[in-house]
Scaffold this motif. Structure first.
Motif: not given
Length: 383
Positions: A362-383
């Motif tokens: 009968k124990v209650v615990m507050h859990r906290v996690w971070m969840q992240s997703k980050y993308r490597k962008m494509y280089p800008l087109s030269s055209s």
């Protein structure tokens, strides 16, 4: 931590009112990320091991802040702190010597929160299979519990965004054809897990990619942990390459830069001194292909495990050492800076707040996690 008597209905009602639970708006993220078990009746609090999407009141936040401030008011002297960084490998090696592969549970939830771990054609099937595996309530394990719980996504993710005028990632993977041979060279889809430990993410991934054209790299700075991975009956060199590597060191990997589709960091960056994390993220990001993603999950600020530290275990702000010498840092949404400073684009950056319940005690615990997703962008087109 809160301990209650099963007959204390009034107390349960008070807990329910104080920690008002609700499902947050999803924004642009997949349906029901981070679980969808919402407590709506205080009498139900001990029916499950975990309740999702807990929203704190300002009073809660202030109470947690004060507890963290109190347990960090006495810090380990600077002259003694260096050994926790210099001898980190030895501490973790002893940890794995003691616990072997029995401490953490396999992360079967992995593909439900991170379907990007699979080539796009395999994602819906894998997330459906993972959902079937994880419907039962999760059972909290040891003091470093990271077996979060089952997740309930409603749809498959959209593929990595790519401009129409940018080359296909497989066509632009020049490293695979222009460098010396390396493990997994012929695989068009490559994953790296850093800080893999004894394989609690590795083996669920291997099981899911074995019938695809994907390849997994996994590394840890503990030789004992990597040895335990390699002797596991599910380890398959045709699908996975495990190797010893210290990500704090500027040493080369057994694959070229811009060759990875996914980097996975689950409960690993928190074990590193916060002053070193930015450099690590910067170096790792150079190994991502354009369009590749960095997946991150770790301990969040004011997690139960932070608040229960005793005075004298704090190294610096939100950074502590455990009794066995291993260390842990507690992140907040400021992780955004770590990845954006490395040139990555935010896809997801969430605070995952839950109520974890030990129904037997009968124990209650507050859990906290971070969840992240980050993308490597494509280089800008030269055209």
């Amino acid at each position: 931590m809160y301990k209650v008597q099963s007959s204390s209905v009034a107390w349960l009602a008070q807990v329910f009112n104080r920690f008002s639970f609700r499902l947050k708006s999803t924004g642009g993220r997949p349906s029901a990320p981070l679980g969808s078990r919402i407590l709506t009746d205080a009498d139900d609090i001990f029916k499950h091991n975990m309740w999702d999407h807990v929203q704190w009141t300002e009073e809660d936040r202030e109470n947690f802040r004060q507890k963290a401030e109190e347990n960090s008011c006495i810090q380990i002297p600077l002259k003694e702190q260096g050994r926790y960084d210099k001898e980190a490998c030895q501490y973790w090696d002893r940890f794995y010597q003691t616990h072997q592969d029995k401490f953490f549970k396999d992360r079967k939830w992995l593909f439900l929160e991170f379907p990007e771990l699979l080539p796009s054609g395999s994602r819906c099937q894998a997330t459906s299979r993972g959902l079937g595996d994880e419907r039962g309530p999760s059972t909290p394990t040891g003091s470093r519990t990271d077996t979060e719980t089952r997740q309930l996504p409603q749809n498959c993710p959209i593929d990595n965004h790519r401009h129409a005028d940018t080359p296909d990632p497989e066509e632009s993977d020049q490293a695979a054809t222009q460098t010396a041979p390396f493990p997994g060279q012929r695989a068009p889809f490559r994953i790296l897990e850093i800080g893999c430990g004894v394989g609690n993410s590795v083996f669920p991934i291997i099981d899911s990619i074995k019938d695809t054209d994907a390849f997994l790299y996994c590394c840890d700075f503990s030789p004992r942990a990597i040895q335990l991975v390699k002797v596991h009956p599910a380890y398959d060199e045709s699908t996975c390459h495990a190797f010893v590597h210290d990500i704090c060191e500027d040493a080369s990997f057994p694959f070229p830069t811009q060759s990875l589709d996914v980097i996975l960091a689950v409960f690993v960056l928190s074990s590193i001194h916060p002053d070193r994390i930015q450099g690590i993220v910067n170096r790792l990001s150079t190994y991502l292909k354009h369009g590749g993603v960095f997946l991150f999950r770790d301990y969040g600020r004011y997690d139960f495990s932070q608040l229960r530290f005793k005075k004298g275990r704090c190294l610096s702000e939100n950074f502590y050492t455990r009794g066995d010498g291993t260390c842990v840092y507690f992140f907040s949404k400021d992780v955004h800076g770590l990845f954006s400073n490395a040139g990555l684009e935010e896809v997801q950056n969430l605070v995952d707040r839950r109520l974890q319940v030990n129904r037997g005690k009968k124990v209650v615990m507050h859990r906290v996690w971070m969840q992240s997703k980050y993308r490597k962008m494509y280089p800008l087109s030269s055209s």
